[in-house]
Design a protein around this motif. Structure first.
Motif, PDB file in Angstrom:
ATOM      1  N   VAL A 153       0.792  -1.223  -0.023  1.00 50.91           N
ATOM      2  CA  VAL A 153       0.074  -0.022  -0.213  1.00 50.91           C
ATOM      3  C   VAL A 153       0.830   1.198   0.179  1.00 50.91           C
ATOM      4  N   ARG A 154       0.551   2.251  -0.692  1.00 54.57           N
ATOM      5  CA  ARG A 154       1.242   3.428  -0.726  1.00 54.57           C
ATOM      6  C   ARG A 154       0.346   4.663   0.148  1.00 54.57           C
ATOM      7  N   SER A 155       0.587   5.094   1.357  1.00 53.53           N
ATOM      8  CA  SER A 155       0.213   5.977   1.912  1.00 53.53           C
ATOM      9  C   SER A 155       0.196   7.323   1.375  1.00 53.53           C
ATOM     10  N   TYR A 156      -0.582   8.213   1.850  1.00 52.30           N
ATOM     11  CA  TYR A 156      -0.369   9.577   1.199  1.00 52.30           C
ATOM     12  C   TYR A 156       0.940  10.398   1.207  1.00 52.30           C
ATOM     13  N   ASP A 157       1.839   9.871   2.189  1.00 52.45           N
ATOM     14  CA  ASP A 157       2.921  10.727   2.409  1.00 52.45           C
ATOM     15  C   ASP A 157       3.884   9.913   1.315  1.00 52.45           C
ATOM     16  N   THR A 159       5.185   6.994   1.409  1.00 52.78           N
ATOM     17  CA  THR A 159       5.935   5.570   2.019  1.00 52.78           C
ATOM     18  C   THR A 159       5.262   4.657   1.901  1.00 52.78           C
ATOM     19  N   LEU A 160       5.729   3.229   1.849  1.00 49.80           N
ATOM     20  CA  LEU A 160       4.994   2.411   1.528  1.00 49.80           C
ATOM     21  C   LEU A 160       4.847   1.171   2.415  1.00 49.80           C
ATOM     22  N   TRP A 161       3.801   0.710   2.784  1.00 51.39           N
ATOM     23  CA  TRP A 161       3.439  -0.128   3.695  1.00 51.39           C
ATOM     24  C   TRP A 161       3.250  -1.708   3.018  1.00 51.39           C
ATOM     25  N   LEU A 162       4.104  -2.575   3.500  1.00 55.97           N
ATOM     26  CA  LEU A 162       3.988  -4.205   3.270  1.00 55.97           C
ATOM     27  C   LEU A 162       3.432  -5.091   4.230  1.00 55.97           C
ATOM     28  N   HIS A 172       7.302  -1.244   7.185  1.00 55.55           N
ATOM     29  CA  HIS A 172       7.202   0.282   6.715  1.00 55.55           C
ATOM     30  C   HIS A 172       8.379   0.953   5.717  1.00 55.55           C
ATOM     31  N   PHE A 173       8.308   1.183   4.595  1.00 57.12           N
ATOM     32  CA  PHE A 173       9.446   1.490   3.776  1.00 57.12           C
ATOM     33  C   PHE A 173       9.388   2.837   3.208  1.00 57.12           C
ATOM     34  N   SER A 216      -7.420   2.799   3.975  1.00 55.67           N
ATOM     35  CA  SER A 216      -8.773   3.468   4.067  1.00 55.67           C
ATOM     36  C   SER A 216      -8.773   4.601   3.002  1.00 55.67           C
ATOM     37  N   VAL A 217      -9.938   5.045   2.571  1.00 54.44           N
ATOM     38  CA  VAL A 217      -9.946   6.119   1.511  1.00 54.44           C
ATOM     39  C   VAL A 217      -9.602   7.486   2.014  1.00 54.44           C
ATOM     40  N   ASP A 218      -9.751   7.622   3.304  1.00 59.21           N
ATOM     41  CA  ASP A 218      -9.031   8.975   3.913  1.00 59.21           C
ATOM     42  C   ASP A 218      -7.634   8.821   4.305  1.00 59.21           C
ATOM     43  N   GLY A 219      -7.072   7.632   4.078  1.00 63.40           N
ATOM     44  CA  GLY A 219      -5.625   7.447   4.393  1.00 63.40           C
ATOM     45  C   GLY A 219      -5.304   7.538   5.820  1.00 63.40           C
TER      46      GLY A 219
END
Length: 392
Positions: A153-157, A159-162, A172-173, A216-219
């Motif tokens: 998942v790519r977060s709104y900042d 960064t990547l969460w696996l 968290h990458f 989530s859609v709101d991040g």
């Protein structure tokens, strides 16, 4: 960028949608097909596959001179015509994947030519020693013996969460693959490969951790979904947890996704809106034995009060209409792969779906021949009425 029409459609959806009523959608239609050849390797990379035996496997001998581009177990739409795809742990087990480097590849699919091109990518690393247990390599490049990464998942900042299956852990990458914090455990759940087991008894099956994960859609939240049932839970019931990115902790809230059969597994999960998620559910068959390869719309609101998420079938991947005979296939297209682990929203009625080809072991498309990584787009029979934020 979403059009004004799409934004308006998402914001003015009617109160009683097809998915909310529980009515299954009609037959979905194949709108695009492309494939990456099974024997695709990272140029100039390290040898791999020394621990899987000589084979041949589906006509392919091992080991390999380079790292295979394989096992797509998660996808992020970059919204510029390219996608970041996550390779899994390599060869299916901790013991045989120590020479497989965990990697995110950037690919571009051209459904007009039927080709998928690899544009580059990056390895996953832990240079700052965030992992508190021993790693396979002294240079702290992560391998398939360290983690079994299955969702991204790519977060709104940025960064990547696996999601990992060995812990299961959340990882968290940075956008370039550097681990930013220590692996985050799921309290009360341990797989057999968990490095903190310390002789204890695992309560989750091997490699049955976070196979799918939605943002989530709101991040604000992550929703990692286990692939296997935790000991003591009803067989076939999977825990769908909520993780707060702001606090960096699980909230304690969780829901239950119930498989159609305890023998099934999930492949991926993405958010449609605050309550609804698309989930790939599959059996373990391939080729002629493949029967259940489906995408469900799962709703946390549990409108029938049976204690599990409501499910609506939105696409049967073994029965897709193909009126244009795309890919050289017939008027009914099937996606008969053992593992289908990637789905992303393209618009309110269109999904991209990718398989994990388990290189070189799976042969679902043609018996005796190693599967390619296929990239398809499908048009749903009905609109999802997704929250516009789900497309980012």
């Amino acid at each position: 960028m979403l059009s004004a029409v799409a934004l308006t459609a998402g914001l003015t959806a009617p109160a009683a949608l097809a998915g909310e009523r529980g009515d299954d959608f009609g037959q979905a239609t194949l709108t695009g097909w492309a494939a990456l050849p099974a024997e695709t390797f990272v140029p100039g990379s390290e040898p791999s596959g020394a621990a899987i035996g000589a084979g041949p496997f589906n006509g392919i001998a091992a080991p390999f001179a380079d790292q295979p581009v394989q096992g797509f177990s998660g996808v992020v739409n970059r919204h510029d015509g390219t996608y970041d795809v996550l390779s899994d742990n390599g060869y299916g087990a901790k013991a045989n994947s120590a020479d497989f480097l965990l990697r995110v590849h950037r690919v571009k699919s051209d459904t007009r030519t039927g080709q998928v091109k690899v544009l580059g990518g990056f390895n996953l690393t832990d240079p700052d020693h965030k992992v508190p247990f021993p790693l396979t390599r002294a240079d702290r490049t992560l391998t398939g013996a360290d983690f079994d990464v299955e969702s991204i998942v790519r977060s709104y900042d940025g960064t990547l969460w696996l999601g990992d299956e060995f812990g299961p852990f959340l990882l968290h990458f940075s956008p370039t693959g550097k681990l930013l914090e220590a692996p985050i455990s799921l309290e009360g759940v341990k797989a057999p490969e968990n490095p903190f087991l310390n002789g204890g008894t695992p309560n989750l099956g091997g490699s049955k951790g976070f196979e799918g994960m939605a943002r989530s859609v709101d991040g604000r939240y992550l929703y990692p979904l286990l692939e296997g049932t935790v000991s003591g839970d009803t067989p076939g019931d999977l825990r769908f947890n909520q993780f707060d990115l702001k606090s960096g902790q699980y909230t304690g809230k969780r829901w239950t996704y119930r498989l159609e059969s305890p023998a099934h597994a999930i492949g991926d999960a993405i958010a449609v809106d605050k309550h609804r998620f698309l989930v790939i559910e599959r059996d373990g068959g391939q080729g002629e034995t493949a029967k259940v390869k489906r995408i469900y719309l799962a709703d946390t609101r549990d409108r029938d009060h049976d204690g599990v998420m409501d499910k609506t079938l939105v696409a049967d991947l073994m029965n897709l209409a193909n009126p244009k005979k795309l890919g050289g296939f017939g008027e009914t297209f099937t996606f008969p792969f053992q593992t289908i682990e990637d789905v992303t929203l393209l618009d309110d009625r269109t999904l991209a779906v990718l398989n994990d080809n388990n290189f070189p072991f799976s042969s679902g498309r043609t018996a005796g021949k190693a599967d390619n990584n296929e990239f398809i787009t499908i048009r749903l029979d009905e609109r999802l009425h997704a929250d516009p934020r789900a497309f980012f």
